[in-house]
Write an enzyme that holds these catalytic residues in place. Structure first.
Site, PDB file in Angstrom:
ATOM      1  N   GLU A   1       0.843  -1.219   0.000  1.00 39.00           N
ATOM      2  CA  GLU A   1       0.000   0.000   0.000  1.00 39.00           C
ATOM      3  C   GLU A   1       0.876   1.266   0.000  1.00 39.00           C
ATOM      4  O   GLU A   1       1.876   1.333   0.728  1.00 39.00           O
ATOM      5  CB  GLU A   1      -0.849   0.001   1.271  1.00 39.00           C
ATOM      6  CG  GLU A   1      -1.757   1.202   1.429  1.00 39.00           C
ATOM      7  CD  GLU A   1      -2.411   1.273   2.818  1.00 39.00           C
ATOM      8  OE1 GLU A   1      -1.788   0.862   3.828  1.00 39.00           O
ATOM      9  OE2 GLU A   1      -3.548   1.761   2.883  1.00 39.00           O
TER      10      GLU A   1
ATOM     11  N   CYS B   1      -5.139  -2.982   3.293  1.00 39.95           N
ATOM     12  CA  CYS B   1      -4.721  -2.699   4.672  1.00 39.95           C
ATOM     13  C   CYS B   1      -5.887  -2.733   5.661  1.00 39.95           C
ATOM     14  O   CYS B   1      -6.383  -3.790   5.988  1.00 39.95           O
ATOM     15  CB  CYS B   1      -3.967  -1.359   4.706  1.00 39.95           C
ATOM     16  SG  CYS B   1      -2.861  -1.202   6.138  1.00 39.95           S
TER      17      CYS B   1
ATOM     18  N   LYS C   1      -9.710   2.126  -1.978  1.00 38.23           N
ATOM     19  CA  LYS C   1      -9.878   1.583  -0.619  1.00 38.23           C
ATOM     20  C   LYS C   1     -11.181   2.085   0.002  1.00 38.23           C
ATOM     21  O   LYS C   1     -11.450   3.294   0.021  1.00 38.23           O
ATOM     22  CB  LYS C   1      -8.680   2.003   0.219  1.00 38.23           C
ATOM     23  CG  LYS C   1      -8.624   1.450   1.625  1.00 38.23           C
ATOM     24  CD  LYS C   1      -7.349   1.953   2.307  1.00 38.23           C
ATOM     25  CE  LYS C   1      -7.165   1.443   3.709  1.00 38.23           C
ATOM     26  NZ  LYS C   1      -5.942   2.011   4.326  1.00 38.23           N
TER      27      LYS C   1
HETATM   28  O1  LIG Z   1      -5.699  -1.403  11.070  1.00 34.30           O
HETATM   29  C1  LIG Z   1      -4.534  -1.190  11.366  1.00 34.30           C
HETATM   30  O2  LIG Z   1      -4.077  -1.497  12.478  1.00 34.30           O
HETATM   31  C2  LIG Z   1      -3.591  -0.561  10.395  1.00 34.30           C
HETATM   32  C3  LIG Z   1      -4.302   0.045   9.226  1.00 34.30           C
HETATM   33  C4  LIG Z   1      -3.426   0.930   8.419  1.00 34.30           C
HETATM   34  O3  LIG Z   1      -2.325   1.211   8.790  1.00 34.30           O
HETATM   35  C5  LIG Z   1      -3.905   1.413   7.126  1.00 34.30           C
HETATM   36  O4  LIG Z   1      -5.000   1.049   6.686  1.00 34.30           O
HETATM   37  O5  LIG Z   1      -3.171   2.204   6.509  1.00 34.30           O
END
Ligand SMILES: O=C(O)CCC(=O)C(=O)O
Length: 263
Positions: free
Chosen positions: A40, A146, A111
């Site tokens: 990402e 993510c 996303k």
């Molecule tokens: O959910 C998490 O702990 C990390 C999510 C994250 O870093 C993101 O989505 O960029």
């Protein structure tokens, strides 16, 4: 099917264009793979919020062009991770791109679940509203990014759309690494899919990254897992395992969708 997850280091001392070219070279080196995956927001860093606007690109910007060329040169399916996309109205999105081996765009996914609660990505970027699947020759891939990993309902929607493999680019922080591994395995076992989850290495915006990219099979077993530093995790998986697992242990058939809708 051979998959290579490029767990690239994202550190602020490397200029964005240098990392873009380095990522492209790493993709080109994976020419024996069927599917190559980047993480990402690897151009800026997922936690480098102040860099999103500066380095945002139109969909068909420099990252698109560089990655399309890398996919074509390597002759691989390429999930090029995500980039900060700016649309024609000026809204930013965290957008993943998938290219075919001929370098054509096969899918783009914005996303859906933005991370940060009342700051960071959650306020700086718009939310996608469409689950996306893409049919590869050997498996149908469901796309998630993510923080999406925390929302099982998205993955069920992807399964209902035919997903047999989830590809999840991430910039997951080290301090919640236990969640990363647990959630990747949970999404695999509950949906009887492969999960290919590719994180970043390095530290940016003061946030050490977890690395530990992971491949999980439809039984929830870990096929391979990277360490914390930059690494390319290459695995051979048999996508036919999804159908076999679903046939032999048919839990998905026991769903009661009528109970999942509000009364
Ligand atoms: O959910 C998490 O702990 C990390 C999510 C994250 O870093 C993101 O989505 O960029």
């Amino acid at each position: 099917m051979r998959a290579s997850l490029i767990q690239i280091a994202v550190d602020e001392d490397e200029p964005v264009e240098a990392r873009r070219q380095r990522a492209a070279a790493l993709v080109r080196e994976q020419s024996g793979s069927d599917l190559v995956v980047l993480p990402e927001l690897w151009t800026t860093g997922a936690f480098a919020f102040e860099r999103f606007a500066e380095h945002a690109e139109p969909l068909k910007g420099p990252t698109y062009e560089t990655m399309a060329d890398a996919a074509r040169t390597a002759g691989v399916w390429l999930h090029a991770g995500s980039l900060p996309e700016r649309d024609e109205q000026g809204t930013l999105y965290n957008t993943s791109l998938v290219f075919s081996p001929s370098g054509d765009l096969a899918a783009a996914y914005r996303k859906i679940h933005r991370f940060g609660f009342d700051k960071g990505e959650a306020v700086l970027m718009g939310a996608g509203d469409t689950p996306v699947t893409v049919a590869l020759p050997d498996t149908t891939v469901g796309l998630a990014t993510c923080y999406d990993l925390r929302f099982p309902e998205l993955f069920r929607a992807l399964v209902d759309a035919g997903a047999e493999t989830f590809v999840v680019p991430a910039g997951w922080p080290e301090r919640r690494r236990a969640h990363w591994t647990l959630l990747a395995r949970a999404r695999a076992v509950e949906n009887q899919t492969f999960v290919l989850a590719c994180g970043t290495a390095g530290t940016h915006a003061g946030v050490p990254q977890a690395g530990h990219s992971i491949v999980v099979d439809p039984w929830g077993e870990v096929v391979a897992e990277a360490a914390a530093d930059e690494e390319i995790l290459t695995v051979d998986i048999d996508p036919g395992r999804v159908a076999v697992t679903r046939e032999q242990f048919p839990v998905l058939k026991d769903r009661v969708p009528s109970l999942h809708r509000p009364a």
